[in-house]
Design a protein around this motif. Structure first.
Motif, short mmCIF file in Angstrom:
data_model
loop_
_atom_site.label_atom_id
_atom_site.label_comp_id
_atom_site.label_asym_id
_atom_site.label_seq_id
_atom_site.Cartn_x
_atom_site.Cartn_y
_atom_site.Cartn_z
N ILE A 337 -0.55 4.76 -7.10
CA ILE A 337 -1.80 5.53 -7.07
C ILE A 337 -2.26 5.66 -5.61
CG2 ILE A 337 -3.27 3.52 -7.44
CD1 ILE A 337 -5.01 5.33 -9.24
N SER A 338 -2.66 6.84 -5.24
CA SER A 338 -3.11 7.07 -3.86
C SER A 338 -4.55 6.59 -3.70
CB SER A 338 -3.03 8.56 -3.53
OG SER A 338 -4.00 9.27 -4.30
N GLU A 339 -4.97 6.49 -2.45
CA GLU A 339 -6.38 6.12 -2.21
C GLU A 339 -7.32 7.12 -2.87
OE1 GLU A 339 -6.55 6.08 2.00
OE2 GLU A 339 -6.02 3.95 2.19
N GLY A 340 -6.98 8.39 -2.73
CA GLY A 340 -7.84 9.42 -3.30
C GLY A 340 -7.91 9.32 -4.81
N ALA A 341 -6.76 9.12 -5.41
CA ALA A 341 -6.74 9.02 -6.87
C ALA A 341 -7.46 7.75 -7.32
CB ALA A 341 -5.30 9.02 -7.37
N GLY A 342 -7.28 6.68 -6.57
CA GLY A 342 -7.96 5.43 -6.92
C GLY A 342 -9.47 5.57 -6.81
N ALA A 343 -9.91 6.24 -5.76
CA ALA A 343 -11.35 6.44 -5.59
C ALA A 343 -11.90 7.32 -6.70
CB ALA A 343 -11.63 7.06 -4.22
N SER A 347 -14.63 6.10 -9.38
CA SER A 347 -15.89 6.83 -9.47
C SER A 347 -16.15 7.28 -10.91
CB SER A 347 -15.84 8.04 -8.53
OG SER A 347 -16.98 8.82 -8.68
N GLY A 350 -17.06 4.39 -13.07
CA GLY A 350 -18.41 3.93 -12.81
C GLY A 350 -19.44 4.80 -13.51
N VAL A 351 -19.26 6.11 -13.37
CA VAL A 351 -20.23 7.03 -14.00
C VAL A 351 -20.19 6.87 -15.52
CG1 VAL A 351 -20.75 9.47 -14.39
CG2 VAL A 351 -20.13 8.68 -12.09
N PRO B 81 -19.82 2.76 -7.90
CA PRO B 81 -19.46 3.89 -7.03
C PRO B 81 -20.68 4.74 -6.68
CG PRO B 81 -17.93 3.72 -8.89
CD PRO B 81 -19.06 2.78 -9.18
N ASP B 83 -20.95 7.77 -6.53
CA ASP B 83 -21.10 8.95 -7.40
C ASP B 83 -22.06 8.69 -8.56
OD1 ASP B 83 -19.61 10.74 -6.05
OD2 ASP B 83 -17.88 10.72 -7.41
N VAL B 84 -22.19 7.44 -8.96
CA VAL B 84 -23.08 7.13 -10.09
C VAL B 84 -24.53 7.49 -9.73
CG1 VAL B 84 -23.83 5.36 -11.72
CG2 VAL B 84 -21.50 5.32 -10.85
N PRO B 308 -7.34 0.39 -4.02
CA PRO B 308 -7.77 1.58 -4.77
C PRO B 308 -7.24 1.64 -6.20
CG PRO B 308 -6.19 2.17 -3.06
CD PRO B 308 -6.53 0.73 -2.85
N SER B 309 -6.15 0.96 -6.47
CA SER B 309 -5.61 1.06 -7.83
C SER B 309 -6.16 -0.03 -8.75
CB SER B 309 -4.08 1.00 -7.81
OG SER B 309 -3.64 -0.17 -7.18
N LEU B 311 -8.97 -2.10 -7.75
CA LEU B 311 -10.34 -2.39 -7.34
C LEU B 311 -10.56 -3.89 -7.11
CD1 LEU B 311 -12.43 0.11 -9.47
CD2 LEU B 311 -11.62 0.32 -7.13
N ARG B 319 -6.03 -2.15 4.37
CA ARG B 319 -6.78 -0.89 4.21
C ARG B 319 -7.14 -0.66 2.76
NH1 ARG B 319 -5.88 4.89 6.75
NH2 ARG B 319 -6.23 6.19 4.94
N GLY B 320 -8.38 -0.27 2.52
CA GLY B 320 -8.80 0.01 1.15
C GLY B 320 -10.14 0.71 1.12
N LEU B 321 -10.67 0.87 -0.09
CA LEU B 321 -11.99 1.48 -0.25
C LEU B 321 -13.07 0.47 0.13
CD1 LEU B 321 -11.47 3.14 -3.76
CD2 LEU B 321 -11.56 4.31 -1.55
N GLN B 337 -19.88 0.74 -4.14
CA GLN B 337 -18.53 1.14 -3.73
C GLN B 337 -18.60 2.54 -3.12
OE1 GLN B 337 -15.35 1.61 -6.74
NE2 GLN B 337 -14.92 3.42 -5.50
N VAL B 341 -12.73 4.87 3.47
CA VAL B 341 -11.56 4.01 3.61
C VAL B 341 -11.66 3.27 4.93
CG1 VAL B 341 -9.05 3.98 3.75
CG2 VAL B 341 -10.18 5.64 2.29
N VAL B 355 -12.36 9.19 1.93
CA VAL B 355 -11.05 9.25 1.30
C VAL B 355 -10.69 10.70 1.00
CG1 VAL B 355 -11.88 9.00 -1.07
CG2 VAL B 355 -9.60 8.24 -0.49
N VAL B 356 -9.45 11.02 1.26
CA VAL B 356 -8.99 12.37 0.95
C VAL B 356 -8.84 12.48 -0.56
CG1 VAL B 356 -7.12 14.03 1.26
CG2 VAL B 356 -7.81 12.55 3.15
N GLY B 357 -9.35 13.54 -1.13
CA GLY B 357 -9.34 13.69 -2.58
C GLY B 357 -7.94 13.56 -3.15
N ALA B 358 -7.91 13.20 -4.40
CA ALA B 358 -6.62 13.06 -5.06
C ALA B 358 -5.87 14.39 -5.02
CB ALA B 358 -6.82 12.63 -6.50
#
Lengths: 457, 375
Positions: A337-343, A347, A350-351, B81, B83-84, B308-309, B311, B319-321, B337, B341, B355-358
């Motif tokens: 899993i990438s950082e982006g996917a993990g974030a 998220s 959490g929501v 997170p 976003d919540v 990131p995978s 948590l 490196r991580g979130l 959270q 990064v 973080v760059v989006g998935a």
């Protein structure tokens, strides 16, 4: 089995398999009537060489070879073509086949899928290609005419690497050679597929070619578009529209779509017993495989499971589904899993957890909340279970997606499936299947409502 | 003041007691590291307070199997997170009684996150010592010039609140906000006095200053705090280049350009130590004589990088979130959270940005884009 040695798991991706084009020089080979064409001469390179001939020149040369060979292919009896296709399919299901092993070595890195998921994809993609299935397909929908294309073009995309397989199978079944643009980020499967035809069905002649190039290489794409008679294009809507604007031949587009699961009222085993309705199709447990296949990134991957009933019933389904995910993950474990996917996953979790109920484990997550809403959309391998009082409201719930619905994994009765199919067809729905079977479409599935075999008639 | 959510006034008393405890602990410790036990005790108390009084947090945390009764230490509190904050009010009180509601800019996905505050004094109690340590370690109270909207104009901006506080409580003569629908560079330039200046501004405002034709040589000893990033503006400038150009423009050494890390969802901030290390010899033990381009957070705000995978917290150096356990968040969320990064080092946090989006994979629809009308 071929005599080619495996490149090993870290070999560089292969770039071209173009019958009629010299593998080393990329110069056009002598034509068949020169008596010198040998498709097996083009050994698969172990690394991407610096090609002497750019694709805009190599593709027409290959197309010329395929067209000439295709005349013979079209004249062959369909039983010969079916036999060849079956041998190709069986080779891909053979655990010792070199090309399968090569694919298993290359595809995890290219697609981000786990090796188990790659193997699952290969097995599910090829196990439906059987003699009875092909014979039935040809009998029901096949045929040729004077206007049949002589060469089909295929633009494949994405990590669901077998998504573009059925149009290629249909093409060869109809006696039409196929030339494939492999996605540059995941080129191996189409290239190995093309090679498998040469190795395992040589009697069909050179009938499938493939090369990978970037979507930014407009000259190569234009060369492909200019040398085929029909196009099958997989990709996002914008990419398809861009190709459509330059194509002068029939173009069948397969855009990005989304799917969902539906648990009909009275469909659980307990409910079925209580109401005397008997066992329906699919089960909540079986839904897990649909959710995890392709890491949730396929157009047939359900993103939501709509439960007909109240919140309590939806929650019960969500908990049952969560319980099934662990076991399903053993068969379909997640890729890295990438950082982006993990974030994104964190998220979303959490929501959902703050607004309702959520459960998760390594490589999966399930949520449930009382409001039937699509937002926030679950990321891959995650699913939101939503209660819905009446199925008549389903179209309204899904309306923000526009006509982009692809499939529905059903836990319910066949009658439920018929009713929902009619209800959701205006939203694009093209496939209803029992839960657990959604991601394993038969060859006859009219993906995006495109009738594949008739397209070659 | 009435109790939140129809509950009796005791709830406010509980909250006030926690505010008092946090402020007292900050005041007592100054900038010194906190013993684990002290941090654990206060963090656990905030967790219990928030768990009891905020239903969304209670759902989230209990769903993860973490409750006040069996909390295994501050690191066991699941970070929430950011976003919540966009979807629900995360507070222990009736948000309509908030004295301030900080909102995110909404530049990333359009929806703005909300952070209601019942009291702002703890936010300021957290802000002050760290601001002093990194921007005014000698207690000079320099002239402060602010290039950001004033709090009256942007009452929901935590940054405006912070910068206006700086002018009011730390600024010397001539300190002011210079903003007129945008950075008022003419006014700010004309206001520069004889002594050292502390220029506080958003990265975007300071980028405008870079384009300004006026000579901008600041007096010796001046320094700059930049923050906020470029917020979606199409400015292609690496942070290092930005700071270097800013230093040249203002006639300052590069170590006088201090980056700040703060966010709406946090009550505490972090700063690069490059300026303070050169002003405060005692700090060299922590950051070396020249400091580092790493963000240093106060002892009441702990930070960890998370896998990131899974948590799960990562060891320092990986490196991580980035996740924060911030005791200044008394009535909201103690564990946050981010989508940033970074790597946590002993001398600060190395930040790599958002973080760059998935990457979209496969043929599934990018549903978020469709729902936001982007596709």
């Amino acid at each position: 089995m071929s005599d080619r040695s495996s490149p090993g798991p870290h070999a560089a991706p292969i770039g071209r398999w173009l019958p009629g084009v010299d593998a080393e020089t990329q110069e056009p080979l002598p034509r068949p009537d020169d008596g010198a064409l040998d498709p097996l001469r083009a050994d698969l390179p172990e690394s991407e060489p610096t090609w002497a001939t750019p694709l805009p020149w190599a593709l027409p040369a290959c197309a010329d070879t395929l067209r000439r060979a295709g005349d013979e292919l079209a004249r062959s009896d369909v039983s010969v073509r079916i036999a060849g296709l079956c041998r190709v399919a069986r080779s891909w299901l053979d655990p010792d086949d070199d090309l399968r092993l090569d694919a298993l070595a290359r595809l995890p890195a290219e697609t981000g899928l786990s090796p188990e998921s790659v193997a699952w994809g290969l097995d599910r993609g090829f196990e439906v290609i059987t003699r009875p299935a092909l014979e039935r397909w040809w009998r029901d929908e096949g045929g040729r005419s004077a206007s049949s294309p002589r060469l089909s073009g295929h633009v494949q995309a994405g990590n669901v690497f077998t998504a573009g397989l059925p149009p290629v199978i249909a093409s060869v079944l109809a006696g039409v050679p196929a030339l494939i643009k492999a996605p540059s980020a995941a080129p191996s499967f189409p290239l190995l597929l093309a090679r498998s035809f040469a190795l395992h069905a040589p009697e069909l002649g050179p009938c499938v070619g493939a090369a990978s190039w970037s979507r930014d290489d407009a000259a190569a794409t234009q060369a492909l578009v200019g040398c085929v008679d029909t196009l099958f294009v997989f990709g996002d809507d914008a990419s398809i529209a861009a190709l459509r604007s330059v194509a002068t031949v029939p173009l069948h587009g397969f855009g990005h779509r989304v799917s969902l699961g539906f648990v009909a009222r009275g469909s659980s085993q307990d409910e079925a017993r209580a109401t005397g309705r008997g066992t329906g199709v699919g089960s909540v447990e079986a839904l897990a495989a649909d959710l995890l296949a392709w890491d949730g990134g396929g157009c047939l991957s359900p993103r939501w499971v709509v439960v007909e009933g109240d919140l309590a019933r939806a929650r019960a389904v969500a908990e049952e589904l969560a319980g099934a995910m662990e076991a399903a993950c053993l068969v379909l474990p997640p890729g890295p899993i990438s950082e982006g996917a993990g974030a994104a996953r964190a998220s979303w979790l959490g929501v959902e957890g703050a607004m309702g109920w959520a459960a998760s484990g390594p490589g999966w997550a399930v949520s449930c909340r009382d409001v039937a809403a699509l937002d926030p959309a679950p990321p891959g391998r995650c699913v939101a279970v939503l209660p819905l009082g009446h199925r008549a409201d389903l179209a309204s719930l899904l309306s923000p997606l526009g006509p982009r619905l692809q499939g529905l994994a059903l836990v319910g009765s066949p009658a439920d499936g018929q009713e929902l199919g009619a209800l959701l067809r205006p939203l694009g729905l093209s496939r209803v299947a029992p839960a657990g079977r959604l991601q394993i479409p038969d060859l006859v599935w009219n993906h995006d409502h495109v009738a594949l075999l008739p397209a070659f008639g | 003041m009435t109790g939140p959510q129809g509950l009796p006034g005791a709830v406010d008393a509980d909250s006030d007691a926690l505010h008092d405890r946090v402020q007292a602990a900050i005041a007592a410790s100054g900038v010194d590291p906190w013993p684990d036990a002290d941090f654990d005790a206060l963090c656990g108390a905030l967790f219990a307070h928030q768990f009891a009084r905020c239903a969304p947090l209670r759902r989230l945390w209990s769903g993860r199997g973490v409750t006040p009764e069996d909390l295994g230490g501050w690191l066991a509190i699941p970070p929430v997170p950011t976003d919540v904050f966009k979807h629900v009010d995360l507070c222990t009180f009736d948000p309509s009684s908030a004295v301030a509601v900080f909102r995110t800019s909404g530049t990333t996905v359009g929806t703005r996150g909300r952070h209601p505050l019942r009291r702002v004094d703890t936010y300021e109690a957290s802000l002050a010592p760290w601001f002093d340590r990194f921007l005014d370690p000698r207690g000079e109270h320099p002239q402060i010039l602010v290039l950001a909207p004033p709090v009256q104009e942007a009452p929901d901006s935590s940054l405006s609140h912070m910068l206006s506080w700086a002018v009011d409580h730390r600024g010397g003569p001539g300190s002011a906000v210079h903003w007129d629908g945008g950075p008022d560079l003419a006014s700010a330039s004309a206001a520069v006095g004889e002594g050292p200046v502390l220029l506080l501004g958003t990265a975007r405002a300071l980028f405008e200053l870079l384009q300004d034709d006026r000579p901008w040589a600041l007096p010796a000893g001046s320094r700059v705090m930049e923050t906020g990033g470029f917020k979606g503006a199409s400015i292609d400038l690496e942070p290092e280049d930005f700071r270097a150009r800013l230093a040249r423009k203002l006639g300052l050494p590069e170590h006088a350009i201090v980056s700040e890390y703060g966010m709406t969802e946090l009550g505490s901030q972090g700063y690069h130590s490059v300026w303070a290390a050169r002003q405060d010899p005692s700090a060299a033990a922590s950051w070396g004589p020249h400091g580092a381009r790493r963000f240093v957070f106060p002892p009441w705000c702990r930070v960890r990088a998370m896998d990131p995978s899974t948590l799960a917290p990562l060891p320092d150096g990986q490196r991580g979130l980035l996740c924060f356990w911030d005791l200044a968040n008394v009535d909201s969320v103690v564990a946050v959270q981010t989508a940033d990064v970074g790597i946590v080092h002993p001398d600060g946090v190395e930040l790599f940005g958002r973080v760059v989006g998935a990457t979209p994979r496969g043929c599934s629809l990018a549903v978020d884009e469709v729902l936001r009308g982007l596709a």
